[in-house]
Design a protein around this motif. Structure first.
Motif, PDB file in Angstrom:
ATOM      1  N   VAL A   1       9.088   6.092  -4.000  1.00 20.61           N
ATOM      2  CA  VAL A   1       8.295   6.459  -5.174  1.00 20.61           C
ATOM      3  C   VAL A   1       9.051   7.502  -5.995  1.00 20.61           C
ATOM      4  O   VAL A   1       9.375   8.580  -5.487  1.00 20.61           O
ATOM      5  N   PRO A   2       9.347   7.224  -7.277  1.00 17.98           N
ATOM      6  CA  PRO A   2       9.999   8.225  -8.122  1.00 17.98           C
ATOM      7  C   PRO A   2       9.111   9.444  -8.316  1.00 17.98           C
ATOM      8  O   PRO A   2       7.879   9.356  -8.278  1.00 17.98           O
ATOM      9  N   ARG A   3       9.738  10.563  -8.534  1.00 21.97           N
ATOM     10  CA  ARG A   3       8.998  11.785  -8.863  1.00 21.97           C
ATOM     11  C   ARG A   3       8.193  11.561 -10.136  1.00 21.97           C
ATOM     12  O   ARG A   3       8.711  11.042 -11.122  1.00 21.97           O
ATOM     13  N   LYS A   4       6.935  11.969 -10.133  1.00 23.05           N
ATOM     14  CA  LYS A   4       6.075  11.747 -11.297  1.00 23.05           C
ATOM     15  C   LYS A   4       5.889  12.999 -12.142  1.00 23.05           C
ATOM     16  O   LYS A   4       5.169  12.960 -13.134  1.00 23.05           O
ATOM     17  N   LYS A   5       6.507  14.092 -11.738  1.00 24.20           N
ATOM     18  CA  LYS A   5       6.336  15.350 -12.458  1.00 24.20           C
ATOM     19  C   LYS A   5       7.411  15.486 -13.518  1.00 24.20           C
ATOM     20  O   LYS A   5       8.550  15.835 -13.244  1.00 24.20           O
ATOM     21  N   LYS A   6       7.096  15.148 -14.742  1.00 20.05           N
ATOM     22  CA  LYS A   6       7.987  15.242 -15.899  1.00 20.05           C
ATOM     23  C   LYS A   6       9.094  14.188 -15.898  1.00 20.05           C
ATOM     24  O   LYS A   6       9.105  13.299 -16.726  1.00 20.05           O
TER      25      LYS A   6
ATOM     26  N   ASN B   1       8.919   1.425  17.751  1.00 19.32           N
ATOM     27  CA  ASN B   1      10.048   2.215  17.247  1.00 19.32           C
ATOM     28  C   ASN B   1      10.541   1.737  15.890  1.00 19.32           C
ATOM     29  O   ASN B   1      11.715   1.856  15.561  1.00 19.32           O
ATOM     30  N   ASN B   2       9.636   1.223  15.078  1.00 18.14           N
ATOM     31  CA  ASN B   2       9.958   0.815  13.713  1.00 18.14           C
ATOM     32  C   ASN B   2       9.236   1.709  12.722  1.00 18.14           C
ATOM     33  O   ASN B   2       8.078   2.103  12.948  1.00 18.14           O
ATOM     34  N   LEU B   3       9.901   2.020  11.617  1.00 25.17           N
ATOM     35  CA  LEU B   3       9.278   2.809  10.558  1.00 25.17           C
ATOM     36  C   LEU B   3       8.404   1.908   9.694  1.00 25.17           C
ATOM     37  O   LEU B   3       8.863   0.869   9.206  1.00 25.17           O
ATOM     38  N   VAL B   4       7.154   2.309   9.521  1.00 20.87           N
ATOM     39  CA  VAL B   4       6.199   1.562   8.708  1.00 20.87           C
ATOM     40  C   VAL B   4       5.845   2.398   7.489  1.00 20.87           C
ATOM     41  O   VAL B   4       5.466   3.570   7.610  1.00 20.87           O
ATOM     42  N   ALA B   5       5.971   1.828   6.308  1.00 27.77           N
ATOM     43  CA  ALA B   5       5.796   2.584   5.073  1.00 27.77           C
ATOM     44  C   ALA B   5       4.340   2.969   4.840  1.00 27.77           C
ATOM     45  O   ALA B   5       3.426   2.160   5.017  1.00 27.77           O
ATOM     46  N   LEU B   6       4.129   4.217   4.411  1.00 24.77           N
ATOM     47  CA  LEU B   6       2.824   4.677   3.944  1.00 24.77           C
ATOM     48  C   LEU B   6       2.800   4.811   2.429  1.00 24.77           C
ATOM     49  O   LEU B   6       1.767   5.133   1.848  1.00 24.77           O
ATOM     50  N   THR B   7       3.939   4.609   1.801  1.00 23.50           N
ATOM     51  CA  THR B   7       4.042   4.696   0.343  1.00 23.50           C
ATOM     52  C   THR B   7       4.664   3.419  -0.191  1.00 23.50           C
ATOM     53  O   THR B   7       5.435   2.735   0.499  1.00 23.50           O
ATOM     54  N   ARG B   8       4.318   3.106  -1.423  1.00 24.99           N
ATOM     55  CA  ARG B   8       4.922   1.965  -2.093  1.00 24.99           C
ATOM     56  C   ARG B   8       4.847   2.214  -3.594  1.00 24.99           C
ATOM     57  O   ARG B   8       3.872   2.776  -4.091  1.00 24.99           O
ATOM     58  N   ARG B   9       5.861   1.779  -4.307  1.00 25.92           N
ATOM     59  CA  ARG B   9       5.934   2.095  -5.714  1.00 25.92           C
ATOM     60  C   ARG B   9       4.789   1.488  -6.518  1.00 25.92           C
ATOM     61  O   ARG B   9       4.305   2.063  -7.476  1.00 25.92           O
ATOM     62  N   ASP B  10       4.311   0.296  -6.114  1.00 33.19           N
ATOM     63  CA  ASP B  10       3.217  -0.332  -6.858  1.00 33.19           C
ATOM     64  C   ASP B  10       1.851   0.188  -6.427  1.00 33.19           C
ATOM     65  O   ASP B  10       0.828  -0.202  -6.993  1.00 33.19           O
TER      66      ASP B  10
ATOM     67  N   ASN C   1       0.086  -0.360  -3.749  1.00 33.72           N
ATOM     68  CA  ASN C   1      -0.816  -1.296  -3.076  1.00 33.72           C
ATOM     69  C   ASN C   1      -1.120  -0.930  -1.631  1.00 33.72           C
ATOM     70  O   ASN C   1      -2.068  -1.435  -1.049  1.00 33.72           O
ATOM     71  N   ILE C   2      -0.287  -0.081  -1.025  1.00 35.40           N
ATOM     72  CA  ILE C   2      -0.555   0.315   0.352  1.00 35.40           C
ATOM     73  C   ILE C   2      -1.685   1.349   0.357  1.00 35.40           C
ATOM     74  O   ILE C   2      -1.676   2.306  -0.414  1.00 35.40           O
ATOM     75  N   SER C   3      -2.663   1.146   1.208  1.00 32.87           N
ATOM     76  CA  SER C   3      -3.852   1.998   1.184  1.00 32.87           C
ATOM     77  C   SER C   3      -3.586   3.390   1.731  1.00 32.87           C
ATOM     78  O   SER C   3      -4.223   4.354   1.337  1.00 32.87           O
ATOM     79  N   LEU C   4      -2.665   3.515   2.697  1.00 29.64           N
ATOM     80  CA  LEU C   4      -2.341   4.820   3.264  1.00 29.64           C
ATOM     81  C   LEU C   4      -1.301   5.489   2.381  1.00 29.64           C
ATOM     82  O   LEU C   4      -0.106   5.294   2.533  1.00 29.64           O
ATOM     83  N   LYS C   5      -1.757   6.278   1.428  1.00 31.24           N
ATOM     84  CA  LYS C   5      -0.851   6.849   0.437  1.00 31.24           C
ATOM     85  C   LYS C   5      -0.802   8.367   0.553  1.00 31.24           C
ATOM     86  O   LYS C   5      -1.737   9.005   1.018  1.00 31.24           O
ATOM     87  N   VAL C   6       0.310   8.947   0.077  1.00 32.76           N
ATOM     88  CA  VAL C   6       0.408  10.397   0.025  1.00 32.76           C
ATOM     89  C   VAL C   6      -0.494  10.888  -1.093  1.00 32.76           C
ATOM     90  O   VAL C   6      -0.849  10.138  -1.997  1.00 32.76           O
ATOM     91  N   PRO C   7      -0.896  12.177  -1.066  1.00 35.30           N
ATOM     92  CA  PRO C   7      -1.766  12.694  -2.111  1.00 35.30           C
ATOM     93  C   PRO C   7      -1.148  12.547  -3.495  1.00 35.30           C
ATOM     94  O   PRO C   7       0.054  12.728  -3.678  1.00 35.30           O
ATOM     95  N   VAL C   8      -1.949  12.219  -4.481  1.00 34.60           N
ATOM     96  CA  VAL C   8      -1.476  12.096  -5.857  1.00 34.60           C
ATOM     97  C   VAL C   8      -1.345  13.486  -6.451  1.00 34.60           C
ATOM     98  O   VAL C   8      -2.279  14.281  -6.418  1.00 34.60           O
ATOM     99  N   MET C   9      -0.166  13.789  -6.990  1.00 36.26           N
ATOM    100  CA  MET C   9       0.069  15.106  -7.561  1.00 36.26           C
ATOM    101  C   MET C   9      -0.549  15.210  -8.952  1.00 36.26           C
ATOM    102  O   MET C   9      -0.376  14.340  -9.789  1.00 36.26           O
ATOM    103  N   SER C  10      -1.235  16.298  -9.196  1.00 34.66           N
ATOM    104  CA  SER C  10      -1.886  16.499 -10.480  1.00 34.66           C
ATOM    105  C   SER C  10      -1.050  17.432 -11.339  1.00 34.66           C
ATOM    106  O   SER C  10      -0.476  18.393 -10.858  1.00 34.66           O
ATOM    107  N   ASN C  11      -1.017  17.178 -12.627  1.00 33.67           N
ATOM    108  CA  ASN C  11      -0.286  18.034 -13.552  1.00 33.67           C
ATOM    109  C   ASN C  11      -1.212  18.978 -14.313  1.00 33.67           C
ATOM    110  O   ASN C  11      -0.772  19.730 -15.161  1.00 33.67           O
ATOM    111  N   SER C  12      -2.514  18.927 -14.032  1.00 34.44           N
ATOM    112  CA  SER C  12      -3.469  19.593 -14.906  1.00 34.44           C
ATOM    113  C   SER C  12      -3.482  21.098 -14.750  1.00 34.44           C
ATOM    114  O   SER C  12      -3.488  21.819 -15.728  1.00 34.44           O
ATOM    115  N   LYS C  13      -3.497  21.601 -13.495  1.00 33.09           N
ATOM    116  CA  LYS C  13      -3.605  23.025 -13.272  1.00 33.09           C
ATOM    117  C   LYS C  13      -2.659  23.454 -12.169  1.00 33.09           C
ATOM    118  O   LYS C  13      -2.431  22.737 -11.214  1.00 33.09           O
TER     119      LYS C  13
END
Length: 454
Positions: A308-313, A329-338, A340-352
């Protein structure tokens, strides 16, 4: 050749602010700029033009920082921050010493054995300043080599006491590998993460880049951190044709040392301090090169879709991806650029500022802190999976710092990683270490030296 964007940059020879074009040419992306005194410069900034504009769609423009001081000379000569800076701070860096027990050929801080320490009271004042001006963002204690200070646990303890949720220590690992009592004192003080330089698994790599064998030191450091209960982030500096063949090996090493190893943060080398890159900028190691090597060297256990590209600026500053290590012993993604994966990292806010710092801290608390949770025989299948997910997570990220050749002023204005100075000024990390072709710094101790460098 096609011009994709226009920006401002600096002349690498004199630091003059000049116009720059971002251009596509022969399947690659370059920065073209011309100084009236020193002529034309072209530098490669993105090796795969097919992905450049796709990544650009992820940019989120932050509001102007109303708390900054008025500009007098224009960016980048007014830092501290000025009111042209946009966005909030994700990580503040405090250099508690300029001393170091190594003399690496790649060191943007130009640390040495005879540097000075800041007083404990001054460091506490700087920590207070970060809290007051930037909120309780992630705090990195750096140097030099901060573990040369016997009072480092006191520094960490103070930061935690006043409210910083995530405090990490940037280290080469030498003392941490040999002094378990010291590591335990850092753990007791509340240290959340050791930000460990880790350029590969071959001592030949360290002899070239760090001027000594180091792999046993790295393993010893990780072993002691495991005993003390501190997580470790591996931080490889990647130099093309030097250690870019180590990418897959580093991922494999990280997997073998989970859950103590919480992630890998790749840093493609930039021309800072003691590292001198030749003016053949076609040989730069860019984000698409790293993604390609991650895919091929892990046999596509990691693929571009998970990153996932950085979304801050600016999405061109960094990327991140998060995985868990399953029972096979396999890495399973929790992030995806589109998304669609339900287990996602927190969405970063730019508001405050407060919300941004809180979201960042939530991420580091969940994925970077050493929180081992063992499954029991009484657990349900879902509970067993949940505990595995919490314990065996791995963050893979990258941040290629800008240098004087490729610096983009628009990106600097959105920088969220800053260095705090004794003078209580805040300088974006890339500007803080920026050096010209003669090794002169744009900023010294938080003060712009542009006029004196002319």
């Amino acid at each position: 050749m096609k011009i994709l964007d226009v920006t401002k940059s600096l002349c690498p020879y004199c630091f003059k602010r000049i116009d720059a074009d971002i251009v596509e040419d022969n399947g690659k992306i370059y920065m073209d700029k011309t100084c009236s005194d020193h002529g034309k410069v072209r530098v490669l900034i993105w090796s795969d033009a097919s992905t450049y504009q796709e990544w650009g769609k992820y940019s989120e423009h932050a509001p102007r920082n109303e708390g900054g001081h008025p500009t007098e000379k224009e960016c980048p000569y007014d830092c501290g921050y000025c009111n042209e800076h946009r966005g909030s701070t994700c990580t503040s860096v405090i250099e508690v010493t300029k001393r170091c027990n190594m003399n690496c050929s790649v060191c943007f801080a130009s640390a040495n054995a005879i540097g000075d320490n800041l007083s404990l009271s001054k460091i506490q004042e700087m920590i207070d300043y970060v809290a007051e001006t930037q909120g309780f963002c992630s705090l990195q204690i750096s140097g030099g080599e901060p573990t040369l200070r016997d009072d480092l646990p006191e520094i960490v303890s103070y930061a935690k006491k006043i409210g910083f949720k995530h405090v990490q220590v940037n280290s080469n690992g030498i003392r941490l590998a040999s002094d378990l009592a010291y590591v335990k004192s850092l753990a007791d003080a509340g240290t959340d993460l050791i930000y460990l330089g880790f350029d590969g698994i071959d001592d030949g790599i360290y002899e070239k880049i760090r001027n000594r064998k180091m792999i046993d030191v790295k393993k010893g450091c990780i072993g002691n951190c495991e005993k003390a209960g501190i997580g470790v982030m591996l931080v490889p500096v990647i130099i093309k044709e030097e250690n870019d063949d180590q990418i897959g090996k580093i991922v494999k090493f990280a997997k073998a040392h989970m859950p103590t190893v919480k992630g890998i943060h790749f840093q493609p080398a930039s021309t800072f301090g003691r590292y001198e890159m030749t003016e053949n900028h076609e040989n730069r190691y860019t984000i698409p090169d790293l993604i390609h090597d991650l895919e091929t060297q892990t046999d596509r256990e990691i693929i571009a879709d998970y990153i996932v590209p950085r979304k801050k600026k600016s999405p061109y500053c960094s990327f991140s991806s998060t995985y868990y290590l399953n029972f096979d012993n396999n890495l399973v993604a929790l992030t995806r650029r589109d998304g669609n994966i339900s287990l996602k990292v927190p969405v970063m806010s730019n508001s405050k500022m407060e919300k941004f710092a809180r979201n960042t801290n939530n991420f580091t608390e969940k994925y970077w802190k050493q929180n081992s949770v063992e499954a029991s025989n009484k657990d349900s299948e879902l509970a067993t999976f949940s505990k595995r997910l919490r314990t065996y997570s791995l963050s893979i990220s990258a941040m290629p710092f800008q240098d004087v050749w490729n610096i983009d002023i628009n990106r600097v204005k959105g920088c969220c990683v800053s260095v705090i100075h004794e003078s209580l000024t805040t300088i974006p990390l890339c500007l803080n270490y920026l050096t010209d072709t003669k090794g002169r710094r744009l900023y010294e101790e938080g003060v712009c030296c542009y006029e004196s460098n002319k």
